[in-house]
Write a protein that holds these residues in place. Structure first.
Motif, mmCIF file in Angstrom:
data_model
loop_
_atom_site.group_PDB
_atom_site.id
_atom_site.type_symbol
_atom_site.label_atom_id
_atom_site.label_comp_id
_atom_site.label_asym_id
_atom_site.label_seq_id
_atom_site.Cartn_x
_atom_site.Cartn_y
_atom_site.Cartn_z
ATOM 1 N N UNK A 282 30.452 31.211 44.589
ATOM 2 C CA UNK A 282 28.957 29.753 44.299
ATOM 3 C C UNK A 282 29.215 29.645 43.373
ATOM 4 N N UNK A 283 29.408 30.075 42.644
ATOM 5 C CA UNK A 283 29.175 29.813 40.568
ATOM 6 C C UNK A 283 30.473 29.212 39.598
ATOM 7 N N UNK A 284 31.012 29.682 40.601
ATOM 8 C CA UNK A 284 32.678 28.962 40.587
ATOM 9 C C UNK A 284 32.420 27.747 40.847
ATOM 10 N N UNK A 285 31.812 27.291 42.383
ATOM 11 C CA UNK A 285 31.953 25.861 42.869
ATOM 12 C C UNK A 285 30.919 24.815 42.465
ATOM 13 N N UNK A 286 29.812 25.963 42.271
ATOM 14 C CA UNK A 286 28.999 24.935 40.945
ATOM 15 C C UNK A 286 29.111 24.847 39.843
ATOM 16 N N UNK A 287 29.895 25.650 39.588
ATOM 17 C CA UNK A 287 30.974 24.999 37.933
ATOM 18 C C UNK A 287 31.966 23.777 37.374
ATOM 19 N N UNK A 288 32.213 23.839 39.021
ATOM 20 C CA UNK A 288 33.544 22.888 38.986
ATOM 21 C C UNK A 288 32.300 21.756 39.289
ATOM 22 N N UNK A 289 31.486 21.811 40.028
ATOM 23 C CA UNK A 289 30.527 20.409 39.820
ATOM 24 C C UNK A 289 30.410 19.985 38.911
ATOM 25 N N UNK A 290 29.923 20.497 38.062
ATOM 26 C CA UNK A 290 29.070 20.071 36.548
ATOM 27 C C UNK A 290 30.258 19.930 35.867
ATOM 28 N N UNK A 291 31.370 20.419 35.858
ATOM 29 C CA UNK A 291 32.946 19.647 35.022
ATOM 30 C C UNK A 291 32.853 18.299 35.259
ATOM 31 N N UNK A 292 32.850 17.648 36.911
ATOM 32 C CA UNK A 292 33.010 16.469 36.769
ATOM 33 C C UNK A 292 31.899 15.788 36.644
ATOM 34 N N UNK A 293 30.208 16.293 37.484
ATOM 35 C CA UNK A 293 29.786 15.608 36.648
ATOM 36 C C UNK A 293 28.826 15.062 35.460
ATOM 37 N N UNK A 294 29.860 16.140 34.566
ATOM 38 C CA UNK A 294 29.174 15.468 33.151
ATOM 39 C C UNK A 294 30.486 14.641 32.316
ATOM 40 N N UNK A 295 31.705 14.913 33.327
ATOM 41 C CA UNK A 295 32.668 14.335 32.268
ATOM 42 C C UNK A 295 33.023 12.655 33.214
ATOM 43 N N UNK A 296 32.814 12.749 34.273
ATOM 44 C CA UNK A 296 32.530 11.475 35.193
ATOM 45 C C UNK A 296 30.938 10.911 35.654
ATOM 46 N N UNK B 122 41.195 47.398 44.513
ATOM 47 C CA UNK B 122 42.145 46.671 45.055
ATOM 48 C C UNK B 122 41.466 44.995 45.662
ATOM 49 N N UNK B 123 40.590 45.193 46.741
ATOM 50 C CA UNK B 123 39.647 44.267 47.534
ATOM 51 C C UNK B 123 39.145 43.261 46.735
ATOM 52 N N UNK B 124 38.778 44.041 45.469
ATOM 53 C CA UNK B 124 37.642 42.893 45.361
ATOM 54 C C UNK B 124 37.744 42.202 43.991
ATOM 55 N N UNK B 125 38.433 43.629 42.606
ATOM 56 C CA UNK B 125 37.876 42.924 41.418
ATOM 57 C C UNK B 125 39.417 42.055 40.992
ATOM 58 N N UNK B 126 40.208 42.028 41.576
ATOM 59 C CA UNK B 126 41.496 41.927 41.828
ATOM 60 C C UNK B 126 41.665 40.320 42.331
ATOM 61 N N UNK B 127 40.702 39.847 43.508
ATOM 62 C CA UNK B 127 40.168 39.039 44.037
ATOM 63 C C UNK B 127 39.708 38.006 43.118
ATOM 64 N N UNK B 128 38.755 38.522 42.521
ATOM 65 C CA UNK B 128 37.972 38.299 41.475
ATOM 66 C C UNK B 128 38.907 36.384 40.908
ATOM 67 N N UNK B 129 39.606 36.474 40.213
ATOM 68 C CA UNK B 129 40.327 34.857 39.337
ATOM 69 C C UNK B 129 40.983 34.189 40.746
ATOM 70 N N UNK C 168 39.880 33.716 43.370
ATOM 71 C CA UNK C 168 38.338 32.807 44.487
ATOM 72 C C UNK C 168 37.655 31.976 43.317
ATOM 73 N N UNK C 169 37.546 32.387 41.967
ATOM 74 C CA UNK C 169 36.850 31.557 40.889
ATOM 75 C C UNK C 169 38.050 30.411 40.965
ATOM 76 N N UNK C 170 39.135 30.543 40.768
ATOM 77 C CA UNK C 170 39.679 29.617 40.814
ATOM 78 C C UNK C 170 39.685 28.425 42.137
ATOM 79 N N UNK C 171 39.726 29.414 43.201
ATOM 80 C CA UNK C 171 39.789 27.942 44.505
ATOM 81 C C UNK C 171 39.082 27.246 44.565
ATOM 82 N N UNK C 172 37.711 27.835 43.916
ATOM 83 C CA UNK C 172 36.461 27.669 44.527
ATOM 84 C C UNK C 172 36.127 26.947 43.351
ATOM 85 N N UNK C 173 36.320 26.496 42.036
ATOM 86 C CA UNK C 173 35.934 25.909 41.247
ATOM 87 C C UNK C 173 36.405 24.564 42.003
ATOM 88 N N UNK C 174 37.858 24.752 41.914
ATOM 89 C CA UNK C 174 38.911 23.436 42.378
ATOM 90 C C UNK C 174 38.059 22.744 43.534
#
Length: 370
Positions: free
Chosen positions: A273-287, A160-167, A169-175
């Motif tokens: 951390x992985x999601x945040x770095x992935x969000x930075x990667x998308x911006x770096x590659x595209x812009x 409940x507290x961990x697995x259900x929170x993954x989406x 957490x990942x989306x917010x940190x990606x953005x």
């Protein structure tokens, strides 16, 4: 009803009541009453045929709560039931007026309010430390007794507290990672240092933002859930049932939730951390015209100690969030309003404490040179 009351002056000014002082005659009672001087000394109810709370309210408006409380016990022709009704209405109105705060500002009110808030904060801190000690003692007594471990409850809380929170957490940190990369690119382009946007994103999420955002999300999502669950159990008297059966509420309810957050929050922080770095990667590659290979190579050059420093704060955040959520649940009284207030308090306290501890940890890391 031609006349509802009469006033007789004399050595003892007397107020005489006539007819039915009931709800059907309420409008007539209000429209036919006479002006009553403030020196009424006696109340005569010999000709009073009926009385209910509506009539008692009209009489209260005429005489006032204090004078009615003084006259009703000695009123002539008043039955015990009607006397009790008048006294009950007068007492209730007097108590209501006495409970209304005096809105006039007095010198020192602000200081008194500040002192009350400081005292309340100190009491909450002491209550938290007591609860922390009780939880640690219970956990220490439980560790050498594996047959009493509640593995099913632990796994359920982890889900409940961990697995259900993954989406979320990942989306917010990606953005947030994409926003940080955009901000870094906007500032660093003026200095011709666009390539350092990668370092900015990597260092920010490894040391601070990854674990902080994950902890804040769990403070709003999980601490409120813990408070609501335990608070509803207290409202439904389920906690009393546990005590009757000789079971420990700390062992049954708090320990599984605490251990679940201790296990899942570091993992969620790593995902963040992985999601945040992935969000930075998308911006770096595209812009920013930084290839993905170059981006990954720069991230790999960041020392691992920064990742460990960030993840090292996760267990402390987990303990604070879990204990604050459970403690506020135990404070809930037997009402829905209390449940809502303590649920809100759990979220506010958890987020505040997480940010405070993160700031203290940042200062500590800086002083230690890490």
């Amino acid at each position: 009803m031609s006349q509802t009351l009469t006033f007789e002056s004399g050595p003892e000014p007397c107020l005489r009541l006539h007819g039915d002082w009931t709800l059907p005659n309420y409008r007539q009672l209000r429209s036919h009453h006479v002006e009553t001087p403030g020196d009424v000394q006696r109340l005569d109810a010999q000709e009073l045929t009926a009385l209910d709370t509506a009539g008692a309210t009209v009489l209260l408006q005429l005489l006032g709560a204090e004078r009615l409380c003084h006259l009703a016990p000695h009123a002539s022709g008043l039955s015990a039931e009607r006397r009790a009704l008048l006294l009950a209405v007068a007492s209730a109105m007097a108590a209501q007026h006495s409970d209304q705060p005096d809105r006039r500002y007095r010198f020192g009110d602000g200081l008194a309010r500040l002192g009350a808030q400081v005292l309340s904060g100190w009491q909450q801190l002491m209550a938290f430390l007591n609860f922390l000690g009780l939880t640690l003692v219970t956990l220490a007594a439980l560790m050498p007794r594996p047959w009493r471990w509640r593995m099913t409850a632990l796994v359920a809380q982890m889900h409940q507290a961990g697995l259900n929170a993954v989406p979320i957490v990942a989306v917010l940190n990606f953005l947030v990672g994409a926003v940080v990369a955009f901000l870094g690119a906007t500032v660093l382009t003026e200095f011709g240092a666009t390539i350092y946007t990668v370092d900015l994103v990597a260092y920010a999420f490894m040391r601070e933002l990854g674990v902080l955002l994950a902890a804040i999300l769990l403070a709003g999502r999980t601490a409120s859930a813990f408070t609501a669950q335990i608070g509803s159990m207290k409202v439904n008297e389920e906690l009393d049932a546990l005590k009757v059966h000789g079971m420990s509420a700390i062992e049954m309810l708090v320990i599984p939730r605490l251990l679940a957050l201790l296990i899942t929050l570091p993992l969620l922080a790593f995902v963040a951390i992985l999601a945040g770095i992935a969000g930075g990667a998308v911006v770096s590659v595209l812009t920013l015209d930084i290839s993905l290979t170059r981006y990954v190579a720069i991230v790999q050059e960041v020392p691992v100690k920064h990742l460990l420093l960030g993840l090292g704060k996760a267990p402390f955040f987990a303990v604070l969030i879990a204990l604050i959520g459970c403690l506020e649940g135990f404070k809930v009284a037997g009402s829905a309003q209390s449940l809502g207030e303590h649920t809100t308090s759990a979220v506010v306290q958890s987020i505040f404490v997480v940010i405070l501890v993160n700031a203290i940890a940042a200062l500590f890391y800086m002083e230690m040179g890490w």
